[in-house]
Design a protein around this motif. Structure first.
Motif, short mmCIF file in Angstrom:
data_model
loop_
_atom_site.label_atom_id
_atom_site.label_comp_id
_atom_site.label_asym_id
_atom_site.label_seq_id
_atom_site.Cartn_x
_atom_site.Cartn_y
_atom_site.Cartn_z
N SER A 227 -1.82 -2.70 2.55
CA SER A 227 -1.20 -1.42 2.82
C SER A 227 -1.34 -1.10 4.30
O SER A 227 -2.35 -1.41 4.92
N LYS B 77 2.71 -0.88 1.02
CA LYS B 77 1.64 -0.21 0.28
C LYS B 77 1.65 -0.69 -1.16
O LYS B 77 2.70 -0.96 -1.73
N PHE B 78 0.48 -0.81 -1.72
CA PHE B 78 0.29 -1.10 -3.14
C PHE B 78 1.14 -2.27 -3.63
O PHE B 78 1.76 -2.21 -4.68
#
Length: 91
Positions: free
Chosen positions: A72, A24-25
Protein backbone atom coordinates in the motif's frame (compact mmCIF):
# COMPACT_ATOMS: atom_id res chain seq x y z
CA UNK A 1 -6.44 15.36 -23.15
CA UNK A 2 -4.57 13.81 -20.29
CA UNK A 3 -1.17 15.18 -19.26
CA UNK A 4 -0.12 11.54 -18.84
CA UNK A 5 -1.63 10.10 -22.04
CA UNK A 6 1.66 8.59 -23.22
CA UNK A 7 1.95 6.33 -20.18
CA UNK A 8 -1.77 5.59 -20.03
CA UNK A 9 -1.62 3.97 -23.48
CA UNK A 10 1.46 1.99 -22.43
CA UNK A 11 -0.50 -0.63 -20.44
CA UNK A 12 0.02 -3.55 -22.79
CA UNK A 13 1.35 -6.06 -20.30
CA UNK A 14 4.85 -4.55 -20.32
CA UNK A 15 5.61 -4.26 -16.61
CA UNK A 16 8.41 -1.77 -17.24
CA UNK A 17 5.81 0.87 -18.13
CA UNK A 18 2.96 -0.31 -15.93
CA UNK A 19 2.49 2.94 -14.03
CA UNK A 20 0.66 3.23 -10.73
CA UNK A 21 -1.26 6.12 -9.20
CA UNK A 22 -3.00 4.02 -6.54
CA UNK A 23 -1.94 1.00 -4.51
CA UNK A 24 -3.69 -0.42 -1.48
CA UNK A 25 -4.89 -3.72 -0.09
CA UNK A 26 -3.71 -5.79 -3.07
CA UNK A 27 -5.11 -3.44 -5.73
CA UNK A 28 -2.93 -1.24 -7.90
CA UNK A 29 -3.59 0.71 -11.05
CA UNK A 30 -3.54 3.94 -12.98
CA UNK A 31 -6.83 5.48 -11.89
CA UNK A 32 -6.02 9.19 -11.49
CA UNK A 33 -5.95 11.70 -14.32
CA UNK A 34 -4.95 15.30 -15.01
CA UNK A 35 -7.16 16.59 -17.83
CA UNK A 36 -6.10 19.57 -19.93
CA UNK A 37 -7.87 21.45 -22.69
CA UNK A 38 -6.12 21.24 -26.08
CA UNK A 39 -4.70 24.75 -25.66
CA UNK A 40 -3.29 23.97 -22.21
CA UNK A 41 -1.97 20.59 -23.35
CA UNK A 42 0.10 22.38 -26.00
CA UNK A 43 1.79 24.31 -23.16
CA UNK A 44 2.71 21.20 -21.13
CA UNK A 45 6.44 21.47 -20.30
CA UNK A 46 6.91 19.07 -17.37
CA UNK A 47 5.04 16.77 -15.01
CA UNK A 48 5.66 14.69 -11.91
CA UNK A 49 6.93 11.20 -12.60
CA UNK A 50 4.54 8.37 -11.74
CA UNK A 51 6.12 5.20 -10.27
CA UNK A 52 6.03 1.91 -12.13
CA UNK A 53 5.05 -1.45 -10.67
CA UNK A 54 8.73 -2.48 -10.92
CA UNK A 55 9.87 0.59 -8.96
CA UNK A 56 7.35 -0.01 -6.18
CA UNK A 57 8.32 -3.69 -5.98
CA UNK A 58 11.99 -2.72 -5.77
CA UNK A 59 11.28 -0.13 -3.05
CA UNK A 60 9.42 -2.67 -0.91
CA UNK A 61 11.52 -5.69 -1.78
CA UNK A 62 12.11 -8.25 0.90
CA UNK A 63 14.13 -11.39 0.28
CA UNK A 64 11.87 -14.11 -1.11
CA UNK A 65 8.89 -11.76 -1.65
CA UNK A 66 8.46 -12.84 -5.30
CA UNK A 67 5.22 -11.70 -6.91
CA UNK A 68 3.39 -10.69 -3.76
CA UNK A 69 0.84 -7.86 -4.06
CA UNK A 70 2.30 -4.38 -4.22
CA UNK A 71 2.53 -2.65 -0.87
CA UNK A 72 0.00 0.00 0.00
CA UNK A 73 1.21 3.53 -0.68
CA UNK A 74 -0.31 4.49 2.69
CA UNK A 75 2.23 4.35 5.48
CA UNK A 76 4.55 6.37 7.68
CA UNK A 77 6.37 7.79 4.63
CA UNK A 78 3.27 8.57 2.55
CA UNK A 79 -0.14 9.38 4.10
CA UNK A 80 -2.24 8.74 0.96
CA UNK A 81 -3.10 5.77 -1.24
CA UNK A 82 -2.81 7.99 -4.35
CA UNK A 83 0.36 9.24 -6.01
CA UNK A 84 0.26 13.00 -6.74
CA UNK A 85 -0.14 14.25 -10.28
CA UNK A 86 1.05 17.73 -11.28
CA UNK A 87 2.08 19.54 -14.43
CA UNK A 88 4.02 22.69 -15.31
CA UNK A 89 2.31 24.66 -18.05
CA UNK A 90 3.66 27.46 -20.20
CA UNK A 91 1.16 30.11 -21.21
Amino acid sequence: RSAYEDIESCHSGDSSCDCVTNSKFGFHGLIDYLWLSPALHDGLVARLQVPTVAELRCEAAEPGSGDTPLPSLVGPRWPSDHWPLAADLEF
